[in-house]
Design a protein around this motif. Structure first.
Motif, PDB file in Angstrom:
ATOM      1  N   LEU A   3       0.870  -1.162   0.000  1.00  0.00           N
ATOM      2  CA  LEU A   3       0.000   0.000   0.000  1.00  0.00           C
ATOM      3  C   LEU A   3       0.911   1.217   0.000  1.00  0.00           C
ATOM      4  CD1 LEU A   3      -2.579  -1.029   2.754  1.00  0.00           C
ATOM      5  CD2 LEU A   3      -2.830  -1.257   0.288  1.00  0.00           C
ATOM      6  N   VAL A   4       0.782   2.052  -1.005  1.00  0.00           N
ATOM      7  CA  VAL A   4       1.666   3.202  -1.143  1.00  0.00           C
ATOM      8  C   VAL A   4       0.836   4.474  -1.169  1.00  0.00           C
ATOM      9  CG1 VAL A   4       3.446   4.304  -2.520  1.00  0.00           C
ATOM     10  CG2 VAL A   4       3.341   1.802  -2.394  1.00  0.00           C
ATOM     11  N   GLU A   5       1.010   5.285  -0.137  1.00  0.00           N
ATOM     12  CA  GLU A   5       0.291   6.553  -0.063  1.00  0.00           C
ATOM     13  C   GLU A   5       1.067   7.636  -0.801  1.00  0.00           C
ATOM     14  OE1 GLU A   5      -0.278   4.607   4.101  1.00  0.00           O
ATOM     15  OE2 GLU A   5       1.332   4.857   2.625  1.00  0.00           O
ATOM     16  N   SER A   6       0.327   8.612  -1.299  1.00  0.00           N
ATOM     17  CA  SER A   6       0.942   9.766  -1.946  1.00  0.00           C
ATOM     18  C   SER A   6      -0.020  10.939  -1.861  1.00  0.00           C
ATOM     19  CB  SER A   6       1.276   9.464  -3.411  1.00  0.00           C
ATOM     20  OG  SER A   6       0.092   9.188  -4.137  1.00  0.00           O
ATOM     21  N   THR A  90      -3.310  18.198  10.882  1.00  0.00           N
ATOM     22  CA  THR A  90      -1.899  17.904  10.650  1.00  0.00           C
ATOM     23  C   THR A  90      -1.533  16.560  11.260  1.00  0.00           C
ATOM     24  OG1 THR A  90      -1.253  20.221  10.527  1.00  0.00           O
ATOM     25  CG2 THR A  90       0.459  18.636  11.139  1.00  0.00           C
ATOM     26  N   ALA A  91      -1.014  15.656  10.427  1.00  0.00           N
ATOM     27  CA  ALA A  91      -0.684  14.307  10.886  1.00  0.00           C
ATOM     28  C   ALA A  91      -0.050  13.531   9.743  1.00  0.00           C
ATOM     29  CB  ALA A  91      -1.942  13.575  11.360  1.00  0.00           C
ATOM     30  N   VAL A  92       0.463  12.355  10.072  1.00  0.00           N
ATOM     31  CA  VAL A  92       0.814  11.380   9.049  1.00  0.00           C
ATOM     32  C   VAL A  92      -0.432  10.551   8.781  1.00  0.00           C
ATOM     33  CG1 VAL A  92       2.268   9.432   8.427  1.00  0.00           C
ATOM     34  CG2 VAL A  92       3.225  11.312   9.775  1.00  0.00           C
ATOM     35  N   TYR A  93      -0.811  10.468   7.519  1.00  0.00           N
ATOM     36  CA  TYR A  93      -2.018   9.734   7.131  1.00  0.00           C
ATOM     37  C   TYR A  93      -1.620   8.375   6.573  1.00  0.00           C
ATOM     38  CZ  TYR A  93      -4.985  13.722   7.986  1.00  0.00           C
ATOM     39  OH  TYR A  93      -5.682  14.736   8.603  1.00  0.00           O
ATOM     40  N   TYR A  94      -2.262   7.331   7.118  1.00  0.00           N
ATOM     41  CA  TYR A  94      -1.971   5.953   6.749  1.00  0.00           C
ATOM     42  C   TYR A  94      -3.184   5.313   6.077  1.00  0.00           C
ATOM     43  CZ  TYR A  94       1.919   6.376  10.039  1.00  0.00           C
ATOM     44  OH  TYR A  94       3.052   6.777  10.700  1.00  0.00           O
ATOM     45  N   CYS A  95      -2.901   4.545   5.053  1.00  0.00           N
ATOM     46  CA  CYS A  95      -3.903   3.729   4.390  1.00  0.00           C
ATOM     47  C   CYS A  95      -3.796   2.313   4.941  1.00  0.00           C
ATOM     48  CB  CYS A  95      -3.638   3.748   2.887  1.00  0.00           C
ATOM     49  SG  CYS A  95      -4.634   2.637   1.906  1.00  0.00           S
ATOM     50  N   ALA A  96      -4.945   1.647   5.110  1.00  0.00           N
ATOM     51  CA  ALA A  96      -4.943   0.292   5.631  1.00  0.00           C
ATOM     52  C   ALA A  96      -5.973  -0.551   4.884  1.00  0.00           C
ATOM     53  CB  ALA A  96      -5.249   0.293   7.121  1.00  0.00           C
ATOM     54  N   GLN A 115       3.045   3.086   4.458  1.00  0.00           N
ATOM     55  CA  GLN A 115       4.086   3.770   5.230  1.00  0.00           C
ATOM     56  C   GLN A 115       3.658   5.153   5.678  1.00  0.00           C
ATOM     57  OE1 GLN A 115       7.089   2.346   6.265  1.00  0.00           O
ATOM     58  NE2 GLN A 115       5.903   0.578   5.615  1.00  0.00           N
ATOM     59  N   GLY A 116       2.606   5.685   5.097  1.00  0.00           N
ATOM     60  CA  GLY A 116       2.098   6.979   5.521  1.00  0.00           C
ATOM     61  C   GLY A 116       2.562   8.124   4.643  1.00  0.00           C
TER      62      GLY A 116
END
Length: 123
Positions: A3-6, A90-96, A115-116
Motif C-alpha cells: 500500500l503506497v500513499e501519496s 496535521t498528521a501522518v495519514y496511513y492507508c490500511a 508507510q504513511g
C-alpha cells in the motif's frame, strides 16, 4: 502486498488536499480500506473507511462533512479528499486494508498498512 500513499504536503488552513493509496498484491475489489492518522505525540486514530462494495462509508466525527473517502477499482486506488482543512488535521495519514471487506473503525481490523504520507496544515 503493498500500500503506497501519496499526495501529502503543506497546505493552508481552509484549503483542500487529496491523498491517494495505491494497492498491489490484493484482490482489490473484495477488500475494505481505511484511512488513519497520527499526529505528533498522539495515538493513531481512525479517519474514514469504506467497505469492499463502496456502499458503506464511515467517518470520524472530527472529519464528518469535510472529508470524503472513495475507491477506484480499475486503478486499485483509494482516495481521501480533505476539504476545509484545519491545523488539527496535521498528521501522518496511513492507508490500511481489511481483507474481510467490512472496513470498521478499529485499527485491529486491518491486515496491511502503508508507510504513511505527511499532511501539514498551516494556520
Amino acid at each position: 502486498v503493498q500500500l503506497v500513499e501519496s499526495g501529502g504536503g503543506l497546505v493552508q488552513a481552509g484549503n483542500s488536499l487529496t491523498v491517494s493509496c495505491k494497492s498491489s498484491g490484493l484482490t482489490f475489489e473484495y477488500v475494505a480500506f481505511g484511512w488513519f492518522r497520527q499526529a505528533p505525540g498522539k495515538e493513531r486514530e481512525f479517519v474514514a473507511s469504506l467497505t469492499w462494495s463502496g456502499d458503506t462509508k464511515n467517518y470520524a466525527p472530527s472529519v464528518e462533512g469535510r472529508f470524503a473517502i472513495s475507491r477506484d477499482n480499475a486503478q486499485h486506488t483509494v482516495y481521501l479528499q480533505m476539504n476545509s482543512l484545519k491545523s488539527d488535521d496535521t498528521a501522518v495519514y496511513y492507508c490500511a486494508a481489511d481483507v474481510t471487506g467490512t472496513g470498521w473503525s478499529s485499527a485491529r481490523d486491518y491486515n496491511f498498512w502503508g508507510q504513511g504520507t505527511q499532511v501539514t496544515v498551516s494556520s
